[in-house]
Scaffold this active site. Structure first.
Site, mmCIF file in Angstrom:
data_model
loop_
_atom_site.group_PDB
_atom_site.id
_atom_site.type_symbol
_atom_site.label_atom_id
_atom_site.label_comp_id
_atom_site.label_asym_id
_atom_site.label_seq_id
_atom_site.Cartn_x
_atom_site.Cartn_y
_atom_site.Cartn_z
ATOM 1 N N GLY A 70 0.660 -1.331 0.021
ATOM 2 C CA GLY A 70 -0.134 -0.014 0.200
ATOM 3 C C GLY A 70 0.519 1.690 -0.011
ATOM 4 O O GLY A 70 2.011 1.540 0.157
ATOM 5 N N ALA A 95 1.774 5.206 1.034
ATOM 6 C CA ALA A 95 1.995 6.094 2.605
ATOM 7 C C ALA A 95 1.087 6.059 3.188
ATOM 8 O O ALA A 95 -0.095 6.550 2.886
ATOM 9 C CB ALA A 95 3.025 7.058 2.468
ATOM 10 N N SER A 146 -1.996 4.560 4.173
ATOM 11 C CA SER A 146 -1.922 3.757 3.820
ATOM 12 C C SER A 146 -3.208 3.087 4.690
ATOM 13 O O SER A 146 -4.064 2.551 3.755
ATOM 14 C CB SER A 146 -2.169 2.778 1.885
ATOM 15 O OG SER A 146 -1.286 1.617 3.383
ATOM 16 N N GLY A 147 -2.311 2.607 5.715
ATOM 17 C CA GLY A 147 -3.447 1.371 6.687
ATOM 18 C C GLY A 147 -2.648 -0.077 6.669
ATOM 19 O O GLY A 147 -2.931 -0.598 7.271
ATOM 20 N N LYS A 148 -1.775 0.575 5.417
ATOM 21 C CA LYS A 148 -0.972 -1.892 5.208
ATOM 22 C C LYS A 148 -0.396 -2.085 6.615
ATOM 23 O O LYS A 148 -0.813 -2.769 6.922
ATOM 24 C CB LYS A 148 0.038 -1.273 4.250
ATOM 25 C CG LYS A 148 1.161 -0.303 5.087
ATOM 26 C CD LYS A 148 1.786 -1.125 2.980
ATOM 27 C CE LYS A 148 3.341 0.745 3.411
ATOM 28 N NZ LYS A 148 2.656 2.085 3.657
ATOM 29 N N SER A 149 0.331 -1.150 7.416
ATOM 30 C CA SER A 149 1.241 -1.758 8.825
ATOM 31 C C SER A 149 -0.146 -2.083 9.589
ATOM 32 O O SER A 149 0.022 -2.922 10.860
ATOM 33 C CB SER A 149 2.091 -0.729 9.235
ATOM 34 O OG SER A 149 3.267 -0.586 8.520
ATOM 35 N N HIS A 186 4.714 2.911 17.243
ATOM 36 C CA HIS A 186 4.325 1.764 16.632
ATOM 37 C C HIS A 186 4.593 0.382 18.040
ATOM 38 O O HIS A 186 3.580 -0.413 17.834
ATOM 39 C CB HIS A 186 5.288 1.211 15.698
ATOM 40 C CG HIS A 186 5.413 1.861 14.437
ATOM 41 N ND1 HIS A 186 4.229 0.774 13.001
ATOM 42 C CD2 HIS A 186 4.653 2.841 13.778
ATOM 43 C CE1 HIS A 186 4.047 1.833 12.152
ATOM 44 N NE2 HIS A 186 4.629 2.519 12.259
ATOM 45 N N ARG A 210 1.041 -1.949 19.816
ATOM 46 C CA ARG A 210 1.262 -3.437 19.543
ATOM 47 C C ARG A 210 0.812 -4.421 20.957
ATOM 48 O O ARG A 210 1.269 -4.224 22.171
ATOM 49 C CB ARG A 210 2.731 -4.059 19.545
ATOM 50 C CG ARG A 210 3.035 -3.807 18.279
ATOM 51 C CD ARG A 210 4.693 -3.879 18.379
ATOM 52 N NE ARG A 210 5.273 -2.698 16.885
ATOM 53 C CZ ARG A 210 6.775 -2.762 16.677
ATOM 54 N NH1 ARG A 210 7.723 -3.752 17.255
ATOM 55 N NH2 ARG A 210 7.136 -2.190 15.818
#
Length: 331
Positions: free
Chosen positions: A160, A162, A164-167, A204, A208
């Site tokens: 995806g 920058a 985009s919500g991919k992580s 980040h 988690r």
């Protein structure tokens, strides 16, 4: 939630009057119910952080169903989890052994916190959970079991643009896993030299699950070769940036063997990706959707990462594209 049409468990975990033959136990994991036939159902708590101990609770009247603060050291038959609020509770319970291979996981909470029933069903499938409809009656054990969640060897590439919500999507896919290694190939954050990068990494880490283990490494091939369980790689673009830098490709006059060094590193990663025994989810950056980069470095990175994405995607069971937080899955 109504149990056997006899009594209710409220969303708060409070239990109505318990009829004879049933036992209710407050536990570190939630409210545990034992039926007359010995079946065990857990209504999981969804508080944040490591599951704490439970203070003693006075027992009810002699001869009636009682409360106990002691959790039996064995798995339950069914667990009900508000998976919209904290899906990682499923992973916590698998990690502790309360949820085993014969435990039915029921995901509830598919309301305004998740954009649609179809999206909640997609997430439940990834977590190996049932998603009941309103008013649906479930037996324990259930008559219909959920599809098995992915297990290694299994490879998923999440791509995806920058922001985009991919992580977030990659992390969401592993929330129900009892053991996750987070492989971060970027530089070790130094707040003094780059406070913005250090803050980004810290944010980040905070989002988690508390039991995920982070390994800061550029040797992704070694991680994939030795790992079992689940691995999250975030991201391939950061790894490739380091590989190209080590080879000297960012220099105005790169060494003659720079391209060969990058090719060797990429093929080493692909071999490990192909042979891994882990359930791996890797994040990468989507390239080629915009204008041609104006700089030599930009064009080099686009070309190398575009090829890497194609090769990794070809060796993956799943490839998904994330844009504006929405997910498109490719067969």
């Amino acid at each position: 939630m109504t149990v056997d049409d006899r009594f209710r468990i409220r969303e708060s975990g409070a239990v109505g009057p318990v009829p004879p033959g049933y036992s209710v136990f407050p536990t570190p994991d939630g409210v545990l119910l034992e039926g007359p036939d010995g079946g065990k159902l857990l209504y999981a708590r969804t508080g944040p952080g490591p599951l704490p101990g439970v203070p003693p609770v006075e027992a009810r009247a002699e001869g009636s169903s009682g409360y106990s603060s002691t959790r039996p050291d064995q798995q339950v038959d069914m667990v009900v989890v508000d998976a919209a609020q904290r899906p990682e509770v499923i992973g916590e319970l698998r990690r502790s052994g309360v949820v085993g291979v014969t435990t039915a996981v029921v995901a509830v909470g598919g309301d305004h916190r998740v954009r649609s029933p179809a999206e909640f069903a997609r997430r439940a499938r990834l977590w190996g959970a049932l998603m009941p409809g309103d008013g649906q009656v479930l037996s324990c054990p259930p008559a219909v079991w959920p599809e098995p969640r992915p297990h290694g060897p299994h490879r998923t590439l999440v791509t995806g643009g920058a922001r985009s919500g991919k992580s977030t999507e990659a992390e969401l896919r592993l929330m129900a896993e009892p053991k996750v290694l987070y492989a971060a190939p970027g530089p070790v954050p130094d707040p003094a030299e780059d406070p913005d990068w250090a803050d980004r990494v810290a944010r980040h880490v905070r989002r988690r699950p508390w039991w995920w283990r982070t390994e800061q490494t550029t040797d992704l091939a070694a991680v994939l070769k030795r790992s079992r369980g689940a691995v999250l790689v975030d991201c391939l673009g950061t790894w490739l940036t380091w590989v190209m830098g080590e080879a000297g490709l960012w220099e105005e006059a790169p060494p003659p063997d720079a391209e060969d060094q990058v090719e060797a590193a990429v093929h080493g990663l692909l071999e490990a990706w192909r042979e891994t025994q882990a359930y791996v989810v890797a994040v990468t950056n989507e390239v080629g959707s915009g204008v041609v980069p104006a700089t030599r470095a930009g064009r080099l990175f686009r070309d190398h990462l575009g090829r890497l994405n194609q090769w990794v995607g070809a060796e993956s069971e799943e490839v998904v594209l994330v844009t504006a937080g929405r997910v498109m899955e490719f067969p």
